[in-house]
Design an enzyme around this catalytic site. Structure first.
Site, mmCIF file in Angstrom:
data_model
loop_
_atom_site.group_PDB
_atom_site.id
_atom_site.type_symbol
_atom_site.label_atom_id
_atom_site.label_comp_id
_atom_site.label_asym_id
_atom_site.label_seq_id
_atom_site.Cartn_x
_atom_site.Cartn_y
_atom_site.Cartn_z
ATOM 1 N N ASN A 1 -2.011 -1.591 -3.924
ATOM 2 C CA ASN A 1 -3.024 -0.552 -3.826
ATOM 3 C C ASN A 1 -2.759 0.538 -4.861
ATOM 4 O OD1 ASN A 1 -5.228 0.897 -2.178
ATOM 5 N ND2 ASN A 1 -3.591 2.424 -2.315
ATOM 6 N N GLU A 2 -3.766 0.818 -5.650
ATOM 7 C CA GLU A 2 -3.752 1.929 -6.597
ATOM 8 C C GLU A 2 -2.423 2.087 -7.339
ATOM 9 O OE1 GLU A 2 -7.074 4.855 -4.527
ATOM 10 O OE2 GLU A 2 -4.971 5.436 -4.432
ATOM 11 N N HIS B 1 0.850 -1.185 0.000
ATOM 12 C CA HIS B 1 0.000 0.000 0.000
ATOM 13 C C HIS B 1 0.891 1.242 0.000
ATOM 14 C CE1 HIS B 1 -4.244 1.490 1.053
ATOM 15 N NE2 HIS B 1 -3.523 2.564 0.750
#
Length: 442
Positions: A153-154, A110
């Site tokens: 994440n992203e 993340h």
């Protein structure tokens, strides 16, 4: 009444660097001390020690899923040096969730990296993919019983943050650094992420996807930040161009996954020259974005279309606001748009609110997204009415038809219901004329 599928996941999400505290071996911790204008994460929410309390609050409210992350910089503080104690810590987190009847949704990366990984060139380093795969090989050993795993994440925002890190390291470019979540004044349009970095992240995701599947049996995917871009008349070609570099490159990378995580907060217009900045308004959120709960419906529809029908898990959706009634109003409206997409055939498996806690927002403490307030001095947790409200929605697996879908369960919620109804009336006026266009969705 908006209903949701049987077995629907209802929960909230967090990220390790934002809540754990003292992730001193990460590259972001290092950046906090170097980049002008950034606040320090410090102890954050001390969730490293208080995770069980956080999960009990979530489960006690009636939610059945919790998305949390594993911090690579803790697990592998030096190349090849694996901390068995840290692996045991994250295994205890998984066990705690399972004991509480909460479905763990685990994110392996993340945003933050070990310092040594950054020193090797980060994601563009020669050994980056091999390093990530080696880390994931280690972590799969503690994932027994975890049904959902997000590899990254992203990645589209990670690519952007990688570019920003280059700016921060160069004195001549440092002034161009922007927080990925908040800035003073008019919210600037973030630059396009570098597609070369994006392609490397797709490579890294593919390098570990089957490994996680084979070793854990979990459904595997990654999460993509959606800006819910919508074209003005004449902006259709520019929209396609921007969607590819900002989202679709990563959605194409999700093909072959078991699911794709959708992360949506607001929407932006695209004209023939590019993305329009959010106009200054007292109704904008604490991070300067427009109040657009309809963005979630736009985001899941586009993701479903761009991936060719991969199941969707809403892994983040929320609003930065100090008004909890407005949070409920926003979330109720977002869930209505999500329900409409489901009714139209989009396969959505769950909804995870961002965030469980008011936390460290990547350089700033001001924006509050949480369902639970956290005292910065004592770390005392105070659940907000929005937590109970979302738990009630989860218990019914349905959204009522009243203002902002508030179904007050007795007098304890009446004040919240009154405030939410007012917030909802304001929100309807705010979205106003744009809603006529956006209800159709792309």
């Amino acid at each position: 009444m908006t209903t949701f599928p049987d077995g629907f996941l209802w929960g909230a999400a967090t990220a390790p660097h934002q809540i754990e505290g003292n992730n001193v071996n990460s590259d972001f911790w290092l950046a906090e001390g170097r980049v002008p204008g950034m606040e320090r994460s410090g102890d954050a929410c001390d969730s490293y020690h208080r995770y069980a309390e956080d999960m009990r609050l979530l489960a006690g409210a009636g939610l059945n899923a919790y998305r949390f992350g594993i911090e690579w910089a803790r697990v592998e503080p030096e190349p090849g040096m694996v901390s068995r104690a840290e692996l045991a810590h994250y295994r205890r987190m998984i066990d705690t969730a399972l004991e509480l009847g909460v479905t763990p949704v685990v994110t392996l990366h993340h945003f933050t990296n070990p310092r040594w990984f950054a020193d090797e060139g980060g994601w563009m380093g020669e050994r980056a993919v091999d390093r990530f795969r080696a880390y994931v090989e280690v972590v799969t050993g503690i994932l027994d019983g975890v049904p959902w795993v997000c590899t990254m994440n992203e990645p589209n925002m990670l690519a952007l943050m990688t570019m920003m890190a280059r700016f921060a390291a160069d004195p001549e470019l440092a002034a161009q650094w922007q927080s990925p979540t908040v800035d003073e004044g008019v919210r600037p349009v973030l630059p396009d992420p570098d597609p070369r970095i994006g392609r490397r992240l797709v490579e890294a995701h593919h390098a570990v996807r089957d490994l996680v599947r084979e070793r854990t049996g979990a459904a595997v995917g990654w999460t993509v930040a959606s800006q819910a871009l919508v074209a003005r008349p004449g902006g259709e070609e520019k929209l396609k161009e921007l969607q590819y570099v900002r989202e679709d490159l990563y959605l194409e990378g999700a093909k072959g996954d078991d699911f794709v995580g959708v992360q949506s907060y607001s929407s932006q217009w695209v004209n023939e020259t590019g993305i329009e900045p959010a106009a200054p308004s007292p109704d904008n959120t604490l991070v300067g974005t427009a109040y657009r709960p309809d963005a979630l419906g736009i985001a899941v529809r586009h993701t479903w279309e761009a991936t060719g029908g991969i199941p969707v898990l809403v892994t983040e959706n929320g609003i930065a606001t100090g008004d909890d009634g407005r949070r409920v109003a926003y979330t109720g409206e977002a869930l209505r748009h999500l329900g409409a997409a489901i009714a139209d055939g989009v396969d959505v498996r769950g909804y995870l609110h961002w965030s469980l806690l008011d936390n460290y927002e990547w350089g700033h403490w001001g924006p509050t997204f949480g369902l639970i307030a956290v005292d910065r001095e004592t770390f005392a947790r105070t659940p907000k009415p929005s937590l109970a409200w979302l738990g009630e929605v989860a218990g019914r697996n349905a959204l009522g038809s009243g203002p902002a879908s508030v179904q007050a369960a007795g007098g304890d919620h009446q004040g919240v219901a009154d405030g939410v109804a007012q917030s909802h009336r304001v929100a309807v006026g705010r979205v106003g004329a744009e809603r006529v266009v956006l209800h159709g969705g792309p």
